[in-house]
Design an enzyme around this catalytic site. Structure first.
Site, PDB file in Angstrom:
ATOM      1  N   LYS A 101       0.792  -1.244   0.000  1.00  0.00           N
ATOM      2  CA  LYS A 101       0.000   0.000   0.000  1.00  0.00           C
ATOM      3  C   LYS A 101       0.819   1.286   0.000  1.00  0.00           C
ATOM      4  O   LYS A 101       0.442   2.267   0.645  1.00  0.00           O
ATOM      5  CB  LYS A 101      -0.944   0.018   1.211  1.00  0.00           C
ATOM      6  CG  LYS A 101      -1.912  -1.130   1.249  1.00  0.00           C
ATOM      7  CD  LYS A 101      -2.757  -1.114   2.488  1.00  0.00           C
ATOM      8  CE  LYS A 101      -2.007  -1.562   3.723  1.00  0.00           C
ATOM      9  NZ  LYS A 101      -2.856  -1.817   4.879  1.00  0.00           N
ATOM     10  N   ASP A 115      -5.287  -5.642  10.691  1.00  0.00           N
ATOM     11  CA  ASP A 115      -6.595  -4.964  10.774  1.00  0.00           C
ATOM     12  C   ASP A 115      -7.776  -5.905  10.528  1.00  0.00           C
ATOM     13  O   ASP A 115      -8.855  -5.727  11.101  1.00  0.00           O
ATOM     14  CB  ASP A 115      -6.673  -3.739   9.839  1.00  0.00           C
ATOM     15  CG  ASP A 115      -6.255  -4.034   8.400  1.00  0.00           C
ATOM     16  OD1 ASP A 115      -5.815  -5.162   8.125  1.00  0.00           O
ATOM     17  OD2 ASP A 115      -6.350  -3.118   7.560  1.00  0.00           O
TER      18      ASP A 115
HETATM   19  C1  GLC Z   1      -2.802  -4.943   2.657  1.00  0.00           C
HETATM   20  C2  GLC Z   1      -1.963  -5.539   3.784  1.00  0.00           C
HETATM   21  C3  GLC Z   1      -2.824  -6.352   4.725  1.00  0.00           C
HETATM   22  C4  GLC Z   1      -4.005  -5.528   5.201  1.00  0.00           C
HETATM   23  C5  GLC Z   1      -4.781  -4.968   4.012  1.00  0.00           C
HETATM   24  C6  GLC Z   1      -5.948  -4.085   4.431  1.00  0.00           C
HETATM   25  O1  GLC Z   1      -3.274  -5.983   1.863  1.00  0.00           O
HETATM   26  O2  GLC Z   1      -0.923  -6.327   3.248  1.00  0.00           O
HETATM   27  O3  GLC Z   1      -2.075  -6.805   5.826  1.00  0.00           O
HETATM   28  O4  GLC Z   1      -4.853  -6.325   5.988  1.00  0.00           O
HETATM   29  O5  GLC Z   1      -3.905  -4.218   3.190  1.00  0.00           O
HETATM   30  O6  GLC Z   1      -5.520  -2.962   5.138  1.00  0.00           O
END
Ligand code: GLC
Length: 480
Positions: free
Chosen positions: A183, A219
């Protein structure tokens, strides 16, 4: 594999200036280009099957390394009962903002528990996201210090739960190494290191407060835990926001990376990485390839790049540029803003699709991007947004269906009743995402009865609640 309709075939039409084309011709050609985004039920079943195969490979010791879906054990074993009480600090790092929260877990006469939160949001400066890990964690410690000052609790050594929304290989609930950033984060020196250690070191470097870091969760896991308090059938957590991911309660015996056979452990699928072994190649379009090639992590998180909010607006922008190049939009002229990366924000996709039909909202967005659209231009932009966001909902639906069908099979249940806790800006704020997503998930999971609940402040509340459990476990161990 079903054959896709090729993009614009009529070369004669393509070269004809748009002023000579009728409205009907334009719409027809636009629809042909956008039809590439449509996924048939068979396509989605194929995606679902491939996702299940990767999930299996992720869980097995001998295939784990090469599997694209890592299926990371979280050491969250059974969801907590609502009896822990006290003050907890929760941190939430994973999107564009960093949040610090004070969570009071208490008892309530009617429902048996009560959770109260106070929180503060801090935006993460670009240089902290892409500089060194030390810079990032120093900034986090600085935000915590500021929060403690504001709430006059600097003297207290509170237990802290850290929601850290990236792929982490846990060794325990409070220990795990960051596998790779996702991200748009890139802070150097963090990958391969214990994240809780990085946080503890930064707190020590500051030296103006103390914290007892007791748990770190993804999360998705925090969301599942916080929703479990509303509904004891919640055994799946999902995020569709800046990123996209899901976790669920897996039978312990199947989680080969951890010893033990009894009960269930929450597995963080990290399904956003699906596609790294070529599983999505025939579904990825030219726009997806550009988004990936210009990203900070090319070749990674390919499934996430088809779905999540970090990329949705940019995909729409690339589609609009394609339509401009084909002389089907804005008289064949793109403004400088529209030519700028990420200028079409994901929230615009929601706003365009929320337009009541008078095109005012669409017109306003396009004017801020430096174009003066005709009514037909506005309608075409809406079609482009709908194509990208519908594909996102359907792709994501195939993933969740893969998880749910797998859970039902492993539990050998004819019919399974399950609740999914969900959070994330795309899921919560896009006007049609939820309906399209729920519909496709239900179509793909014929023997499951699914309830979706939205989590409120799930990341913080979940981290605090799991910390409450972790504290209790530590206390038990001490008295033994
Ligand atoms: C990305 C991260 C993951 C997280 C997701 C939502 O995929 O790698 O760990 O849960 O974003 O925030």
């Amino acid at each position: 594999m079903p054959v896709k309709t090729p993009a614009v075939e009529s070369h004669q039409m393509v070269n004809m200036p748009c002023v000579y084309r009728s409205m009907v011709e334009r719409i027809f050609m636009v629809e042909q280009i956008l039809s590439e985004f449509r996924l048939e039920k068979e396509d989605l079943k194929e995606v679902m099957g491939r996702m299940q195969r990767e999930m299996d490979r992720g869980l097995r010791v001998e295939t784990h390394e090469e599997a694209s879906v890592k299926m990371l054990p979280t050491y969250v074993c059974s969801t907590p009962e609502g009896s822990e009480v006290g003050d907890f600090l929760a941190l939430d790092l994973g999107g564009t903002n960093f949040r610090v929260m004070l969570v009071k877990v208490g008892e309530d006469e009617e429902r048996g528990w009560k959770v109260e939160t106070k929180h503060q949001m801090y935006s993460i400066p670009e240089d902290a996201m892409t500089g060194t890990a030390e810079m990032l964690f120093d900034y986090i410690a600085e935000c915590i210090s500021d929060f403690l000052d504001k709430h006059h609790i600097k003297h207290k050594k509170l237990p802290l739960g850290f929601t850290f929304s990236f792929p982490v290989r846990h060794e325990d609930i409070d220990k795990g190494i960051l596998l790779n950033w996702t991200k748009g984060f890139k802070a150097s020196g963090a990958e391969g290191n214990n994240v809780v250690g990085l946080l503890r070191d930064a707190i020590k470097r500051r030296g103006d407060f103390e914290m007892d870091v007791v748990a770190m969760v993804n999360d998705t896991v925090a969301t599942m835990i916080s929703c479990y308090y509303e509904d004891r059938s919640c055994e799946v957590g999902m995020i569709v926001g800046t990123g996209c991911n899901a976790c669920y309660m897996e039978e312990m015996g199947t989680v080969e990376l951890v010893e033990g056979e009894e009960g269930r452990m929450c597995v963080n699928t990290e399904w956003g990485a699906f596609g790294a072994n070529g599983e999505l190649e025939e579904f990825r379009l030219e726009y997806d390839r550009v988004v990936d090639e210009t990203s900070l992590n090319p070749g990674q998180q390919l499934y996430e790049k088809l779905i999540s909010g970090k990329y949705m607006g940019e995909l729409v922008r690339l589609v609009l540029l394609k339509l401009v190049n084909e002389e089907l939009l804005f008289d064949g002229e793109a403004s400088e803003q529209l030519k700028t990366h990420f200028s079409f924000e994901t929230r615009y996709v929601s706003q365009v699709e929320s337009d009541s039909g008078d095109r005012k909202q669409i017109y306003n967005i396009l004017s801020t991007l430096g174009v003066l659209p005709s009514e037909l231009d506005c309608d075409i932009v809406r079609l482009a947004c709908e194509s990208v966001s519908t594909r996102s909902a359907h792709m994501c639906g195939a993933g969740l269906a893969a998880v749910i069908n797998r859970m039902r099979e492993h539990r050998s249940q004819e019919e399974m009743k399950i609740t999914v806790g969900v959070d994330g800006s795309v899921y919560k704020l896009h006007p049609c995402f939820q309906a399209r997503f729920h519909k496709i998930v239900r179509e793909l999971t014929p023997h499951s009865d699914i309830t979706f609940i939205q989590s409120e402040e799930g990341s913080g509340r979940g981290a605090a609640l799991i910390s409450a459990v972790a504290c209790k476990m530590a206390a038990c161990m001490l008295t033994q």
